[in-house]
Design a protein around this motif. Structure first.
Motif, PDB file in Angstrom:
ATOM      1  N   GLN A 100      38.288  58.190  54.942  1.00 49.02           N
ATOM      2  CA  GLN A 100      37.598  57.047  54.351  1.00 49.02           C
ATOM      3  C   GLN A 100      37.207  57.297  52.903  1.00 49.02           C
ATOM      4  O   GLN A 100      36.659  56.417  52.250  1.00 49.02           O
ATOM      5  N   MET A 101      37.472  58.470  52.384  1.00 47.67           N
ATOM      6  CA  MET A 101      37.048  58.808  51.032  1.00 47.67           C
ATOM      7  C   MET A 101      38.245  59.186  50.185  1.00 47.67           C
ATOM      8  O   MET A 101      39.267  59.620  50.676  1.00 47.67           O
ATOM      9  N   VAL A 102      38.089  58.992  48.894  1.00 46.26           N
ATOM     10  CA  VAL A 102      39.114  59.393  47.952  1.00 46.26           C
ATOM     11  C   VAL A 102      38.484  60.345  46.954  1.00 46.26           C
ATOM     12  O   VAL A 102      37.384  60.126  46.467  1.00 46.26           O
ATOM     13  N   GLY A 103      39.189  61.413  46.643  1.00 48.21           N
ATOM     14  CA  GLY A 103      38.654  62.345  45.660  1.00 48.21           C
ATOM     15  C   GLY A 103      37.670  63.310  46.282  1.00 48.21           C
ATOM     16  O   GLY A 103      37.197  63.142  47.395  1.00 48.21           O
ATOM     17  N   GLN A 104      37.324  64.311  45.551  1.00 45.14           N
ATOM     18  CA  GLN A 104      36.467  65.367  46.083  1.00 45.14           C
ATOM     19  C   GLN A 104      35.056  64.885  46.358  1.00 45.14           C
ATOM     20  O   GLN A 104      34.381  65.391  47.240  1.00 45.14           O
ATOM     21  N   ASN A 105      34.594  63.886  45.623  1.00 42.77           N
ATOM     22  CA  ASN A 105      33.218  63.442  45.787  1.00 42.77           C
ATOM     23  C   ASN A 105      33.104  62.166  46.615  1.00 42.77           C
ATOM     24  O   ASN A 105      32.025  61.598  46.729  1.00 42.77           O
ATOM     25  N   GLY A 106      34.241  61.687  47.182  1.00 44.93           N
ATOM     26  CA  GLY A 106      34.180  60.477  47.997  1.00 44.93           C
ATOM     27  C   GLY A 106      33.841  59.249  47.192  1.00 44.93           C
ATOM     28  O   GLY A 106      33.224  58.327  47.711  1.00 44.93           O
ATOM     29  N   GLU A 107      34.226  59.181  45.930  1.00 45.70           N
ATOM     30  CA  GLU A 107      33.888  58.036  45.100  1.00 45.70           C
ATOM     31  C   GLU A 107      34.654  56.804  45.562  1.00 45.70           C
ATOM     32  O   GLU A 107      35.676  56.895  46.219  1.00 45.70           O
ATOM     33  N   LYS A 108      34.140  55.643  45.213  1.00 42.68           N
ATOM     34  CA  LYS A 108      34.811  54.401  45.582  1.00 42.68           C
ATOM     35  C   LYS A 108      36.151  54.314  44.864  1.00 42.68           C
ATOM     36  O   LYS A 108      36.280  54.710  43.709  1.00 42.68           O
ATOM     37  N   PRO A 109      37.157  53.768  45.524  1.00 44.02           N
ATOM     38  CA  PRO A 109      38.464  53.662  44.874  1.00 44.02           C
ATOM     39  C   PRO A 109      38.483  52.559  43.828  1.00 44.02           C
ATOM     40  O   PRO A 109      37.753  51.570  43.921  1.00 44.02           O
ATOM     41  N   ASN A 110      39.317  52.720  42.820  1.00 44.01           N
ATOM     42  CA  ASN A 110      39.612  51.638  41.903  1.00 44.01           C
ATOM     43  C   ASN A 110      40.555  50.664  42.602  1.00 44.01           C
ATOM     44  O   ASN A 110      41.162  50.980  43.631  1.00 44.01           O
ATOM     45  N   VAL A 111      40.697  49.479  42.031  1.00 47.50           N
ATOM     46  CA  VAL A 111      41.626  48.479  42.562  1.00 47.50           C
ATOM     47  C   VAL A 111      42.441  47.903  41.413  1.00 47.50           C
ATOM     48  O   VAL A 111      41.882  47.516  40.385  1.00 47.50           O
ATOM     49  N   VAL A 112      43.753  47.861  41.587  1.00 47.53           N
ATOM     50  CA  VAL A 112      44.627  47.100  40.696  1.00 47.53           C
ATOM     51  C   VAL A 112      45.276  46.017  41.540  1.00 47.53           C
ATOM     52  O   VAL A 112      46.063  46.307  42.447  1.00 47.53           O
ATOM     53  N   PHE A 113      44.913  44.775  41.253  1.00 43.10           N
ATOM     54  CA  PHE A 113      45.409  43.620  42.000  1.00 43.10           C
ATOM     55  C   PHE A 113      46.379  42.864  41.099  1.00 43.10           C
ATOM     56  O   PHE A 113      45.999  42.354  40.046  1.00 43.10           O
ATOM     57  N   ILE A 114      47.649  42.799  41.507  1.00 42.68           N
ATOM     58  CA  ILE A 114      48.692  42.163  40.704  1.00 42.68           C
ATOM     59  C   ILE A 114      49.246  40.975  41.470  1.00 42.68           C
ATOM     60  O   ILE A 114      49.698  41.120  42.613  1.00 42.68           O
ATOM     61  N   ILE A 115      49.204  39.806  40.849  1.00 42.97           N
ATOM     62  CA  ILE A 115      49.757  38.619  41.485  1.00 42.97           C
ATOM     63  C   ILE A 115      50.874  38.061  40.618  1.00 42.97           C
ATOM     64  O   ILE A 115      50.692  37.781  39.432  1.00 42.97           O
ATOM     65  N   ALA A 116      52.062  37.946  41.204  1.00 43.53           N
ATOM     66  CA  ALA A 116      53.199  37.329  40.537  1.00 43.53           C
ATOM     67  C   ALA A 116      53.204  35.835  40.834  1.00 43.53           C
ATOM     68  O   ALA A 116      52.494  35.353  41.717  1.00 43.53           O
ATOM     69  N   ASP A 117      54.032  35.099  40.106  1.00 38.92           N
ATOM     70  CA  ASP A 117      54.040  33.643  40.194  1.00 38.92           C
ATOM     71  C   ASP A 117      55.422  33.156  40.651  1.00 38.92           C
ATOM     72  O   ASP A 117      56.432  33.467  40.011  1.00 38.92           O
ATOM     73  N   ASP A 118      55.453  32.415  41.756  1.00 41.15           N
ATOM     74  CA  ASP A 118      56.712  31.846  42.262  1.00 41.15           C
ATOM     75  C   ASP A 118      57.680  32.911  42.770  1.00 41.15           C
ATOM     76  O   ASP A 118      58.896  32.664  42.812  1.00 41.15           O
ATOM     77  N   LEU A 119      57.197  34.049  43.168  1.00 41.56           N
ATOM     78  CA  LEU A 119      58.080  35.117  43.629  1.00 41.56           C
ATOM     79  C   LEU A 119      58.295  34.999  45.136  1.00 41.56           C
ATOM     80  O   LEU A 119      57.363  35.151  45.922  1.00 41.56           O
ATOM     81  N   ILE A 132      46.363  49.723  45.209  1.00 46.60           N
ATOM     82  CA  ILE A 132      47.239  48.809  44.482  1.00 46.60           C
ATOM     83  C   ILE A 132      47.677  47.696  45.424  1.00 46.60           C
ATOM     84  O   ILE A 132      48.149  47.950  46.533  1.00 46.60           O
ATOM     85  N   VAL A 133      47.496  46.465  44.981  1.00 45.03           N
ATOM     86  CA  VAL A 133      47.931  45.286  45.731  1.00 45.03           C
ATOM     87  C   VAL A 133      48.943  44.534  44.882  1.00 45.03           C
ATOM     88  O   VAL A 133      48.677  44.240  43.710  1.00 45.03           O
ATOM     89  N   PHE A 134      50.079  44.218  45.459  1.00 38.92           N
ATOM     90  CA  PHE A 134      51.055  43.357  44.791  1.00 38.92           C
ATOM     91  C   PHE A 134      51.369  42.199  45.718  1.00 38.92           C
ATOM     92  O   PHE A 134      51.700  42.393  46.891  1.00 38.92           O
ATOM     93  N   VAL A 135      51.292  40.968  45.173  1.00 42.15           N
ATOM     94  CA  VAL A 135      51.468  39.785  46.008  1.00 42.15           C
ATOM     95  C   VAL A 135      51.985  38.646  45.135  1.00 42.15           C
ATOM     96  O   VAL A 135      51.911  38.696  43.902  1.00 42.15           O
ATOM     97  N   SER A 136      52.511  37.624  45.779  1.00 45.34           N
ATOM     98  CA  SER A 136      52.872  36.381  45.097  1.00 45.34           C
ATOM     99  C   SER A 136      52.004  35.254  45.635  1.00 45.34           C
ATOM    100  O   SER A 136      51.418  35.371  46.712  1.00 45.34           O
ATOM    101  N   ASP A 137      51.929  34.159  44.881  1.00 45.95           N
ATOM    102  CA  ASP A 137      51.075  33.046  45.306  1.00 45.95           C
ATOM    103  C   ASP A 137      51.721  32.178  46.393  1.00 45.95           C
ATOM    104  O   ASP A 137      51.037  31.496  47.140  1.00 45.95           O
ATOM    105  N   HIS A 138      53.056  32.188  46.476  1.00 50.09           N
ATOM    106  CA  HIS A 138      53.771  31.433  47.510  1.00 50.09           C
ATOM    107  C   HIS A 138      55.241  31.817  47.438  1.00 50.09           C
ATOM    108  O   HIS A 138      55.662  32.558  46.548  1.00 50.09           O
ATOM    109  N   GLY A 139      56.024  31.294  48.365  1.00 44.73           N
ATOM    110  CA  GLY A 139      57.452  31.552  48.349  1.00 44.73           C
ATOM    111  C   GLY A 139      58.185  30.606  47.412  1.00 44.73           C
ATOM    112  O   GLY A 139      57.571  29.919  46.581  1.00 44.73           O
ATOM    113  N   ASP A 177      42.911  36.328  53.378  1.00 42.86           N
ATOM    114  CA  ASP A 177      42.317  37.543  53.957  1.00 42.86           C
ATOM    115  C   ASP A 177      42.239  38.717  52.978  1.00 42.86           C
ATOM    116  O   ASP A 177      41.653  39.763  53.311  1.00 42.86           O
ATOM    117  N   ILE A 178      42.832  38.590  51.805  1.00 41.88           N
ATOM    118  CA  ILE A 178      42.863  39.723  50.871  1.00 41.88           C
ATOM    119  C   ILE A 178      41.468  40.090  50.381  1.00 41.88           C
ATOM    120  O   ILE A 178      41.109  41.278  50.296  1.00 41.88           O
TER     121      ILE A 178
END
Length: 585
Positions: free
Chosen positions: A22-41, A319-326, A372-373
């Protein structure tokens, strides 16, 4: 005694292991988040085993992530879908069902009316530094705008060029549909955005700064299909195939597949075409441009990953990669999005959580929604789950890909069909675990759940039960009548979740309406200051089981002849006003 000691040591080791994952790193710090959303993919790329459209960087990332095979948008249009992602509220609840009100301020205002904060705003309030830019909502996020001020500590510019403009017959300046661009990557808007994101990461000090939540809205592969030449050169136009998939058998195309000219009308060289008469050479050009833009977006995702690695942030970043719809590329002689068919509803979704490497490289068949993201990332980052939202966390799937997820998920579409006499047409579609997609179309309001007689057309397709395809092949409503009723029952039992209404419908309330069901006598008692003229009671699949005409302020109705442990809807009418109540017998 020795065996007991060994058992205690083993249990202690398991506890330590559970804590450690449940932890990342030696000190159990909270994870960073990179959320990437593509368009029309659309989902149908190399990432999911379709080699025609190349995504080498995303495919490589998938080896260190969980890939979701059955992730769905809740609305097949950019603005409404992004509002769902950022607020975790159903479109029927917020009323955001078109692009114009799908901008960030509108989303945040609607969310606030339900006592909900948008996802980056919520992370900001829970100790994260938030940074973002590009097409996160329907519009580009710009520093200084009210929406950006709510969401982000820092806003990233995406100043650049997207396409080449020409002149329409009416004098309006719009882009050509494709552009094999000679500009550099960073001269394009998406390239500029990623370059500025990399520059921001250069300033980030993990030792002294809060964890960060970064939102990046990559506009590609949305038209105009403009990408640097190096991505066009990845494809041979002569090898590109156009779709030969015709209309599904038994489909009502006016209700189900309208919007035939949506993509073409906005570009100077295609406004004269429809999906039925566009030349093959032009189809190939469009598919070529779309493919190049997908590969361009893929490259940019890899670029930001390379920077995370160079800054020693990769192993502490979700890291999250997603599109807005099909998207459709000529299937059914239709292009772009805006239907509730599987091709438009299903989306690519990839999540890399560095804490659970045993699940990396696996594909989850869990049914999940873009709605749900928000709660999923909240749970993964160890912050309290937000209240009042509609989404359900699927964080457990990241730690065990065999988890099944939801039992169903819905997609809705609202539009005008004045050409066939429907001022407001609603399409509601739902997918179940067996892979059947059920859709019902009606005229009226999107937050008014229809009775059986209100529905204009039904559709039922097998995508993953006996077939394995995102294509709608044959409408099964006339051959699978029992399954059709089961699917309608599933929709009706989920109507509160979909419409956001406690009674499953929008009520024009009768004055002083009161009602209660007496289980011992099996009678429902109803009273109102308005004279009650009619009461119609429907079973869960929409059949009318009781129909009474009255002219009274008070009445009781015997339900003893109806099945126990079932849900019924009672529609009460008086002087043109209607209330609908739900009764559990």
């Amino acid at each position: 005694m020795m065996n007991l000691l060994k058992l205690k040591i083993l249990l202690l080791g398991c506890i330590i292991l559970l804590v450690d994952i449940q932890m990342v790193g030696q000190n159990g710090e909270k994870p960073n988040v990179v959320f990437i959303i593509a368009d029309d993919l659309m989902k149908q790329t190399e990432l999911y085993g379709y080699p025609e459209i190349k995504t080498p960087r995303l495919s490589k990332l998938a080896d260190e992530a969980v890939l979701f095979n059955r992730a769905y948008c809740q609305y097949p249009l950019c603005g409404p879908s992004r509002a769902v992602i950022q607020a975790s509220l159903y479109p029927s609840k917020t009323g955001i069902t078109w692009n114009k009100p799908g901008k960030d301020e509108a989303t945040q205002t609607k969310a606030a009316s339900f006592n909900v904060k948008t996802m980056p705003h919520y992370f900001r309030d829970n100790g994260y530094t938030t940074v973002g830019g590009g097409k996160i909502y329907h519009n580009t996020t710009v520093g200084g705008k009210p929406g950006a001020i709510y969401d982000f500590d820092d806003v990233l510019s995406n100043a650049g060029v997207d396409g080449v403009k020409g002149t329409m017959p009416d004098g309006k300046k719009v882009t050509y549909i494709t552009d094999n661009s000679t500009r550099t990557i960073t001269e394009h808007r998406d390239g500029a955005l990623i370059e500025n994101a990399k520059a921001w990461l250069d300033t980030y000090d993990a030792a002294s700064n809060n964890p960060f939540f970064m939102c990046l809205g990559i506009k590609k592969p949305h038209s105009p299909f403009s990408a640097p030449s190096q991505f066009w050169d990845m494809y041979n136009r002569d090898e590109i195939k156009v779709s030969d998939i015709l209309l599904p058998e038994g489909v009502n195309a006016d209700l189900s597949l309208n919007g035939i000219d949506g993509l073409f009308s906005g570009h100077v060289d295609t406004y004269m075409y429809t999906g039925e008469n566009i030349p093959v050479d032009k189809q190939k050009e469009i598919i070529h441009g779309y493919s190049a833009c997908v590969s361009f977006a893929d490259y940019l995702v890899g670029d930001i990953i390379d920077k995370l690695k160079a800054k020693n942030l990769y192993d502490n970043t979700i890291i999250v990669f997603v599109s807005d719809h099909g998207y459709k590329l000529g299937e059914y002689q239709r292009w772009a999005k805006s239907t509730v068919h599987e091709k438009d509803a299903v989306v690519p979704l990839l999540i890399r959580d560095p804490r659970k490497t045993s699940e990396h490289g696996k594909i989850s068949q869990a049914i999940v929604g873009l709605i749900d993201i928000y709660p999923t990332l909240s749970e993964l980052c160890g912050i309290p789950l937000p209240e009042n939202i509609d989404g359900i966390s699927f964080a457990d799937v990241l730690f065990n890909t065999s988890v099944s997820g939801r039992t169903h998920i819905s997609t809705i579409r609202v539009r005008s069909l004045s050409e066939i006499g429907i001022e407001r047409a609603i399409s509601l579609s739902i997918i179940n675990p067996d892979g059947y997609r059920y859709t019902q179309h009606w005229g009226g309001e999107y937050d008014v759940f229809p009775m059986k007689e209100d529905i204009i057309a039904y559709e039922l397709y097998d995508h993953y039960k006996y077939r394995n395809t995102p294509i709608s092949v044959e409408n099964l409503v006339n051959t699978e009548t029992e399954l059709l009723e089961e699917m309608r029952q599933l929709v009706l039992s989920s109507s509160e979740e979909i419409t956001g209404s406690a009674t499953s419908v929008k009520n024009v309330e009768l004055k002083d309406l009161n009602y209660y069901y007496n289980r011992s006598t099996e009678k429902i008692h109803i009273s109102s200051s308005d004279l009650i003229e009619q009461v119609a009671i429907y079973d869960i699949v929409g059949y009318k089981v009781i129909d009474l005409e009255k002219n009274t302020n008070k009445l009781e109705i015997d339900l003893s002849g109806l099945k126990k442990n079932n849900v019924f809807l009672a529609r009460i009418s008086a002087k043109g006003k209607t209330s609908v109540i739900k009764v559990l017998k």
